[in-house]
Write a protein that holds these residues in place. Structure first.
Motif, PDB file in Angstrom:
ATOM      1  N   GLU A 164      46.470  33.278  -9.570  1.00  0.00           N
ATOM      2  CA  GLU A 164      47.815  33.001  -9.061  1.00  0.00           C
ATOM      3  C   GLU A 164      48.122  33.958  -7.915  1.00  0.00           C
ATOM      4  O   GLU A 164      47.293  34.808  -7.560  1.00  0.00           O
ATOM      5  CB  GLU A 164      48.867  33.142 -10.177  1.00  0.00           C
ATOM      6  CG  GLU A 164      48.706  32.170 -11.339  1.00  0.00           C
ATOM      7  CD  GLU A 164      49.810  32.332 -12.367  1.00  0.00           C
ATOM      8  OE1 GLU A 164      50.978  32.546 -11.955  1.00  0.00           O
ATOM      9  OE2 GLU A 164      49.503  32.268 -13.572  1.00  0.00           O
ATOM     10  N   ASP A 166      51.357  36.471  -6.311  1.00  0.00           N
ATOM     11  CA  ASP A 166      52.676  37.074  -6.484  1.00  0.00           C
ATOM     12  C   ASP A 166      52.794  38.228  -5.504  1.00  0.00           C
ATOM     13  O   ASP A 166      51.946  39.130  -5.477  1.00  0.00           O
ATOM     14  CB  ASP A 166      52.867  37.584  -7.912  1.00  0.00           C
ATOM     15  CG  ASP A 166      54.224  38.242  -8.108  1.00  0.00           C
ATOM     16  OD1 ASP A 166      55.239  37.607  -7.768  1.00  0.00           O
ATOM     17  OD2 ASP A 166      54.270  39.394  -8.564  1.00  0.00           O
ATOM     18  N   SER A 168      53.555  41.337  -4.656  1.00  0.00           N
ATOM     19  CA  SER A 168      53.851  42.563  -5.397  1.00  0.00           C
ATOM     20  C   SER A 168      53.552  43.801  -4.551  1.00  0.00           C
ATOM     21  O   SER A 168      52.396  44.068  -4.218  1.00  0.00           O
ATOM     22  CB  SER A 168      53.027  42.602  -6.687  1.00  0.00           C
ATOM     23  OG  SER A 168      53.176  43.850  -7.330  1.00  0.00           O
TER      24      SER A 168
END
Length: 356
Positions: A164, A166, A168
Motif C-alpha cells: 500500500e 501512505d 508518512s
C-alpha cells in the motif's frame, strides 16, 4: 492583467508564436496575488526568471531571483538524491534491511523495511510524527535522531511493505538516521558535501527551527494584506529530510539539470529516482513522475510540490528535453492558482523558439 484566468491569458498570448520574457511576465502577472519567484528554463538555459512582491514585508525587502525559500516536501526528493549518492559510493543498498545499518532499530519490523520502501512511502511505517506535530507545543522540540526514530518511527507497521501507499513523514526520520549512521556526518554536512559544493549551489542548504533566521531567506506569511502576518512552522533537525531544505529558483534549476540529465547520478540511481513504484500515486523516490498533457502532447515529467507554513512551491521538468518551470511563493498562495500558473508557464515554454 490582474485577476484574469491563466488559461485565457495563455490563449491571448498565442502559443503558436515564440514566448518572450514579457510573455512569461504577463502570465505571472495574471495570476492574481502572486508573491514569489517564477523561473522557466530549458536544460541549463534560464529563459525567464523574475521576483515579484516582497521577500520580507516587515523590512521592505523586495523579492529577488536569488531569494531563498523553504521547499517543504521537495526536501524528500533532495534527500533521495543524497541517499542515492551514498548508494553510488557503495555505502548503501536500497533493498537491504535497515537493520544492516541500524542494528538498534526494532528487529521484527526492521528486517522488513528497506530504504526503497521508506523513500517511496510504501513501507507501512505509520505517520506518528505528523500526528504529534498537530500539537503546537511539540513543533520546536529538538532531540537526537535515534531518539526521534524510537518515539515517532517505530510503531507497528500499518501494512506489509510494498502493498500500500501512505504519505508518512516518519519514513524520513529512519532514512536520515541511516544516512548519518553510515556516513558519520550530520545530514546538513552531507548535503553540503554531496550536493552544494560539487554543484556550486549558492543559495541552498539545510536549516533547523524557524527558517526566517537564514540569510537571504524569504519570510513565510499567512497573508500580506491588509497587514503582513507571519506563518512560521519550525522544522526540527530530526525532520530535515522531510522538510528542512531551502533553495533559490536558479539553484533548483542547476540541481534538477545535474540530476535529471543523467550525469550527477549513476544511470541506475537516476532510473531509481524516476521510476514510479506506486503507479496510482505516480510516486517514485521522494517525489512524483507523471505523464501529463504539456505543450499539446503527452510528456513524462518530474512533478515536485512542497509546502510548509506560508511557503508553497512547485517544480516541473520534462525528462526528455529539460523544459523546466519552478515557482516559489511565501504568502500562503492558493494551491489551485499555483498549479494553474505552473501549467501555463510550462505550456508556454513549448510555444516555439527561444526566449528573447
Amino acid at each position: 492583467m490582474r485577476g484574469l484566468k491563466i488559461a485565457g491569458t495563455v490563449l491571448a498570448l498565442g502559443l503558436a508564436t515564440p514566448c518572450t520574457a514579457q510573455s512569461y511576465h504577463d502570465l505571472v502577472d495574471a495570476s492574481d496575488g502572486f508573491n514569489g519567484v517564477a523561473l522557466v528554463g530549458t536544460g541549463k538555459q534560464v529563459r525567464f526568471v523574475e521576483g515579484i512582491g516582497r521577500a520580507d514585508a516587515a523590512n521592505g525587502v523586495p523579492m529577488l531571483a536569488s531569494t531563498r525559500f523553504e521547499t517543504g516536501s521537495v526536501s524528500k526528493w533532495v534527500a533521495s538524491i543524497v541517499i542515492l549518492k551514498l548508494v553510488d559510493q557503495g555505502r548503501l543498498d536500497l533493498d537491504a534491511p535497515i537493520t544492516r545499518y541500524l542494528p538498534d532499530y526494532r528487529a521484527d519490523t526492521g528486517a522488513r523495511l528497506t530504504l526503497r520502501r521508506l523513500m517511496s512511502h510504501s513501507s507501512g511505517v505509520p505517520n506518528d510524527i505528523q500526528a504529534a506535530r498537530k500539537d503546537p507545543a511539540t513543533r520546536g522540540i529538538e532531540m537526537e535522531q535515534m531518539a526521534a526514530v524510537r518515539r515517532y518511527a517505530s510503531g507497528d507497521l500499518a501494512f506489509a511493505p510494498g502493498t500500500e501507499w501512505d504519505y508518512s513523514h516518519s519514513n524520513w526520520l529512519i532514512a536520515k538516521a541511516v544516512a548519518e549512521r553510515i556516513s558519520g556526518k550530520p545530514y546538513a554536512a552531507l548535503v553540503e558535501q554531496l550536493l552544494v559544493r560539487p554543484l556550486g549551489l549558492k543559495d541552498s542548504g539545510v536549516y533547523r527551527g524557524d527558517s526566517g533566521a537564514v540569510r537571504g531567506m524569504a519570510q513565510g506569511y499567512a497573508a500580506l494584506v491588509p497587514e503582513p502576518v507571519r506563518k512560521p512552522n519550525p522544522v526540527p533537525d530530526f525532520m530535515a529530510m522531510a522538510g528542512g531544505f531551502y533553495t533559490s529558483a536558479p539553484d533548483l534549476l542547476v540541481l534538477m539539470n545535474a540530476v535529471l540529465d543523467g550525469r550527477f547520478l549513476s544511470p541506475a540511481s537516476r532510473k531509481a529516482l524516476t521510476t514510479t513504484l506506486m503507479p496510482d500515486q505516480h510516486y517514485a523516490l521522494g517525489g512524483r513522475v507523471r505523464i501529463e498533457k504539456i505543450g499539446g502532447r503527452d510528456r513524462e515529467a518530474a512533478w515536485e510540490d512542497g509546502s510548509n507554513g506560508g511557503f508553497r512551491m512547485l517544480a516541473r521538468r520534462v525528462l526528455a528535453d529539460g523544459h523546466t518551470v519552478i515557482v516559489l511563493t511565501n504568502a500562503s498562495y492558493d494551491y489551485q492558482k499555483l498549479g494553474d500558473l505552473g501549467t501555463a508557464l510550462l505550456d508556454a515554454s513549448y510555444a516555439g523558439g527561444e526566449a528573447r
